[in-house]
Scaffold this active site. Structure first.
Site, PDB file in Angstrom:
ATOM      1  N   CYS A 264      26.508 -48.343 -11.485  1.00 32.30           N
ATOM      2  CA  CYS A 264      25.224 -48.705 -11.912  1.00 32.30           C
ATOM      3  C   CYS A 264      24.137 -47.636 -11.520  1.00 32.30           C
ATOM      4  O   CYS A 264      22.768 -47.746 -12.220  1.00 32.30           O
ATOM      5  CB  CYS A 264      24.431 -50.086 -10.968  1.00 32.30           C
ATOM      6  SG  CYS A 264      25.703 -51.422 -10.921  1.00 32.30           S
TER       7      CYS A 264
ATOM      8  N   PHE B 110      31.373 -31.927  -8.468  1.00 32.64           N
ATOM      9  CA  PHE B 110      31.383 -31.044  -6.736  1.00 32.64           C
ATOM     10  C   PHE B 110      32.378 -30.050  -7.967  1.00 32.64           C
ATOM     11  O   PHE B 110      32.313 -28.613  -7.344  1.00 32.64           O
ATOM     12  CB  PHE B 110      32.339 -31.862  -6.289  1.00 32.64           C
ATOM     13  CG  PHE B 110      32.257 -33.167  -5.408  1.00 32.64           C
ATOM     14  CD1 PHE B 110      30.610 -33.044  -5.320  1.00 32.64           C
ATOM     15  CD2 PHE B 110      32.306 -34.169  -5.553  1.00 32.64           C
ATOM     16  CE1 PHE B 110      29.639 -34.026  -4.859  1.00 32.64           C
ATOM     17  CE2 PHE B 110      31.876 -35.780  -5.056  1.00 32.64           C
ATOM     18  CZ  PHE B 110      30.818 -35.478  -4.384  1.00 32.64           C
ATOM     19  N   ASP B 111      33.467 -30.427  -8.462  1.00 28.64           N
ATOM     20  CA  ASP B 111      34.276 -28.758  -8.890  1.00 28.64           C
ATOM     21  C   ASP B 111      34.037 -28.641 -10.529  1.00 28.64           C
ATOM     22  O   ASP B 111      34.733 -27.182 -10.612  1.00 28.64           O
ATOM     23  CB  ASP B 111      35.528 -29.624  -8.195  1.00 28.64           C
ATOM     24  CG  ASP B 111      36.653 -28.785  -8.684  1.00 28.64           C
ATOM     25  OD1 ASP B 111      36.417 -27.126  -8.151  1.00 28.64           O
ATOM     26  OD2 ASP B 111      37.634 -28.019  -9.633  1.00 28.64           O
TER      27      ASP B 111
ATOM     28  N   SER C 235      38.031 -20.901  -5.939  1.00 23.72           N
ATOM     29  CA  SER C 235      38.295 -20.874  -6.819  1.00 23.72           C
ATOM     30  C   SER C 235      38.447 -21.683  -7.805  1.00 23.72           C
ATOM     31  O   SER C 235      37.918 -20.676  -8.500  1.00 23.72           O
ATOM     32  CB  SER C 235      38.373 -22.659  -5.879  1.00 23.72           C
ATOM     33  OG  SER C 235      39.978 -23.214  -6.407  1.00 23.72           O
TER      34      SER C 235
ATOM     35  N   GLU D 164      47.433 -19.342   0.215  1.00 25.77           N
ATOM     36  CA  GLU D 164      47.236 -20.371   0.514  1.00 25.77           C
ATOM     37  C   GLU D 164      46.945 -20.966  -0.969  1.00 25.77           C
ATOM     38  O   GLU D 164      45.552 -21.435  -1.169  1.00 25.77           O
ATOM     39  CB  GLU D 164      45.977 -20.902   1.560  1.00 25.77           C
ATOM     40  CG  GLU D 164      46.062 -19.391   3.097  1.00 25.77           C
ATOM     41  CD  GLU D 164      44.788 -19.202   3.687  1.00 25.77           C
ATOM     42  OE1 GLU D 164      43.360 -20.084   2.726  1.00 25.77           O
ATOM     43  OE2 GLU D 164      44.128 -18.431   4.302  1.00 25.77           O
ATOM     44  N   PRO D 165      47.633 -21.604  -1.293  1.00 24.82           N
ATOM     45  CA  PRO D 165      47.134 -22.336  -3.012  1.00 24.82           C
ATOM     46  C   PRO D 165      47.272 -23.300  -2.990  1.00 24.82           C
ATOM     47  O   PRO D 165      47.135 -24.196  -2.320  1.00 24.82           O
ATOM     48  CB  PRO D 165      48.591 -21.647  -3.883  1.00 24.82           C
ATOM     49  CG  PRO D 165      49.631 -21.497  -3.021  1.00 24.82           C
ATOM     50  CD  PRO D 165      49.262 -21.214  -1.486  1.00 24.82           C
ATOM     51  N   GLY D 166      45.985 -24.742  -4.127  1.00 23.36           N
ATOM     52  CA  GLY D 166      45.437 -25.585  -3.227  1.00 23.36           C
ATOM     53  C   GLY D 166      45.442 -26.578  -4.481  1.00 23.36           C
ATOM     54  O   GLY D 166      46.556 -26.618  -5.007  1.00 23.36           O
ATOM     55  N   ARG D 167      44.776 -25.761  -5.794  1.00 20.65           N
ATOM     56  CA  ARG D 167      44.391 -25.842  -6.911  1.00 20.65           C
ATOM     57  C   ARG D 167      45.610 -25.985  -7.846  1.00 20.65           C
ATOM     58  O   ARG D 167      46.331 -26.771  -9.202  1.00 20.65           O
ATOM     59  CB  ARG D 167      43.425 -25.384  -7.249  1.00 20.65           C
ATOM     60  CG  ARG D 167      42.986 -25.951  -8.639  1.00 20.65           C
ATOM     61  CD  ARG D 167      42.284 -25.228  -9.955  1.00 20.65           C
ATOM     62  NE  ARG D 167      41.238 -24.560  -9.168  1.00 20.65           N
ATOM     63  CZ  ARG D 167      39.955 -25.857  -9.092  1.00 20.65           C
ATOM     64  NH1 ARG D 167      39.646 -25.900  -9.893  1.00 20.65           N
ATOM     65  NH2 ARG D 167      38.982 -25.419  -8.430  1.00 20.65           N
TER      66      ARG D 167
HETATM   67  C1  LIG Z   1      40.321 -24.811  -0.640  1.00 24.55           C
HETATM   68  C2  LIG Z   1      41.184 -23.405   0.167  1.00 24.55           C
HETATM   69  C3  LIG Z   1      42.097 -22.770  -0.398  1.00 24.55           C
HETATM   70  C4  LIG Z   1      42.659 -23.643  -1.707  1.00 24.55           C
HETATM   71  O1  LIG Z   1      42.187 -23.079  -2.367  1.00 24.55           O
HETATM   72  P1  LIG Z   1      42.461 -23.501  -3.851  1.00 24.55           P
HETATM   73  O2  LIG Z   1      41.582 -22.974  -5.211  1.00 24.55           O
HETATM   74  O3  LIG Z   1      43.185 -24.863  -4.316  1.00 24.55           O
HETATM   75  O4  LIG Z   1      43.924 -22.078  -4.337  1.00 24.55           O
HETATM   76  C5  LIG Z   1      42.366 -22.229   0.078  1.00 24.55           C
HETATM   77  N1  LIG Z   1      42.231 -21.575   1.798  1.00 24.55           N
HETATM   78  C6  LIG Z   1      41.377 -21.871   1.913  1.00 24.55           C
HETATM   79  C7  LIG Z   1      40.817 -21.503   3.681  1.00 24.55           C
HETATM   80  C8  LIG Z   1      40.452 -22.896   1.087  1.00 24.55           C
HETATM   81  O5  LIG Z   1      39.073 -23.456   2.046  1.00 24.55           O
END
Ligand SMILES: *Cc1c(COP(=O)(O)O)cnc(C)c1O
Length: 386
Positions: free
Chosen positions: A326, A300-301, A183, A257-260
């Protein structure tokens, strides 16, 4: 509260006065903008939003309207699809390690595409031979990224063909290859290496009459977390990827598979000062959100989100921003220059959509921030508070 219109220029103080603190303001227009930018940067690649960084229905509904697909990993994420009436044909399930119940739950929903990377996982698909379509996840180590997913998942490129042969001999339907290079990658070098290597595996497989149809290039696309907040030029970042994909064998369907990239810019955190104290020649401000909450991504990131006090005036002085719990590690910034703040003043954190709320805890029973959904493209409208 429904359909209430707030002024065009968002005043975070007013939002906190109305909806309480801490808040996360989720702008659907930002989701749309990111989806469109990545679609343009990767023509011919079908995007499946990975829910993990921000599994929120406001994001899902926005992307559904744009025609985006989805990438799931858990039963909870399947439930988000059901809540938003997403067509299961628009979904892929990409957790490489699953329990039988996970496979069954996704299949019952109607999602057919799964990922495997080892022989033990293949055995699990024998009962679903005629239903499941499989992608083989290949791993490409990436020591440059802090979140290197290739250690935990994926087979080596050398193991790919033997696994494909084994799956075929078992009567399982492998339809393609996938990878995830890690990522927030610093450049597109690893994507290019992975695509080039997969192009070769696809050709080698075809030579043995294993005809694959899909190449899934995963996520990892980065955003700009810098204090300048400048847009990241994703089109330029993807230029080498477009080039590498132009050599992929003809007829192969391309997925990502974009997330971030899609979710990071859409949320802004608003936290309030609960108290302050002078310690070690600095002013300590204790906020109602912290490392155990929306700022969990700092741990975590490994991200340092741009933070500011946009309504404070006066001379900046050395300050510490601490979270509410706390625990002594709950400090967001131990060396930040800020004008004098009073109890009730707000601190704004930008680029806080990805891996923030999703990994927040309720440690010490401090509740997670409420998410306020707006759409700055229409009028700024309060859609929901949850
Ligand atoms: C977390 C994850 C993503 C997303 O990754 P980013 O870096 O947030 O784009 C895509 N595919 C799989 C399998 C993941 O575990």
């Amino acid at each position: 509260m429904n359909n209430e219109i707030v002024p065009a220029e968002l005043d975070y103080r007013e939002l906190v006065a109305t909806y309480g603190s801490p808040l996360l303001v989720l702008d659907q227009a930002a989701v749309r903008k990111q989806y469109r930018a990545l679609t343009q940067a990767l023509p011919g690649v079908r995007l499946h939003y990975a829910l993990k960084p921000l599994p929120h229905s406001a994001v899902v509904a926005t992307l559904k309207a744009e025609g985006c697909g989805f990438d799931l990993a858990t039963n909870g994420e399947v439930d988000v699809m059901l809540e938003n009436q997403i067509n299961p044909d628009d979904c892929i399930h990409t957790h490489p390690i699953k329990r039988d119940g996970d496979i069954r739950y996704a299949l019952e929903y109607g999602c057919k595409v799964f990922v495997f990377d080892n022989p033990v996982e293949l055995d699990k698909f024998l009962p679903y031979q005629d239903k499941a379509e499989l992608l083989l996840r290949v791993s490409f180590p990436n020591p440059e990224t802090k979140v290197d997913l290739s250690k935990k998942f994926g087979c080596t490129p050398e193991a790919a063909l033997p696994l494909l042969r084994k799956a075929k001999a078992m009567g399982l339907n492998v339809i393609g290859l996938s990878f995830h290079v890690g990522s927030q990658v610093p450049n597109s070098k690893r994507h290019v290496e992975a695509i080039t290597s997969c192009n070769q595996i696809l050709r080698d497989a075809a030579a043995e009459d294993i005809n694959l149809q899909v190449l899934d290039i995963g996520g990892g696309f980065p955003v700009n977390y810098g204090a300048d907040g400048a847009d990241f030029d994703i089109y330029e970042f993807c230029a080498p990827i477009r080039e590498a994909l132009s050599h992929t064998p003809k007829g192969i369907r391309l997925l990502a598979e974009p997330g971030r990239f899609i979710s990071a810019p859409c949320m802004t955190s608003v936290a309030s000062v609960m108290g302050k104290a002078e310690r070690f020649e600095r002013t300590w401000y204790y906020l109602d959100d912290g490392l155990y909450g929306s700022y969990s991504g700092q741990l975590f990131d490994h991200i340092n989100y741009p933070k500011s006090a946009p309504y404070a005036t006066g001379e900046a002085k050395p300050a510490v921003l601490a979270g509410p719990t706390c625990d002594s590690i709950d400090v967001l910034a131990d060396d930040i220059d800020l004008p004098e703040l009073d109890v009730g003043d707000v601190i704004v954190g930008k680029m806080m959509g990805a891996y923030t709320w999703a990994s927040a805890t309720e440690f010490n029973f401090f509740r997670k921030a409420s998410i306020l959904v707006i759409d700055s493209q229409e009028a700024i409208e309060i859609k929901a508070v949850a």
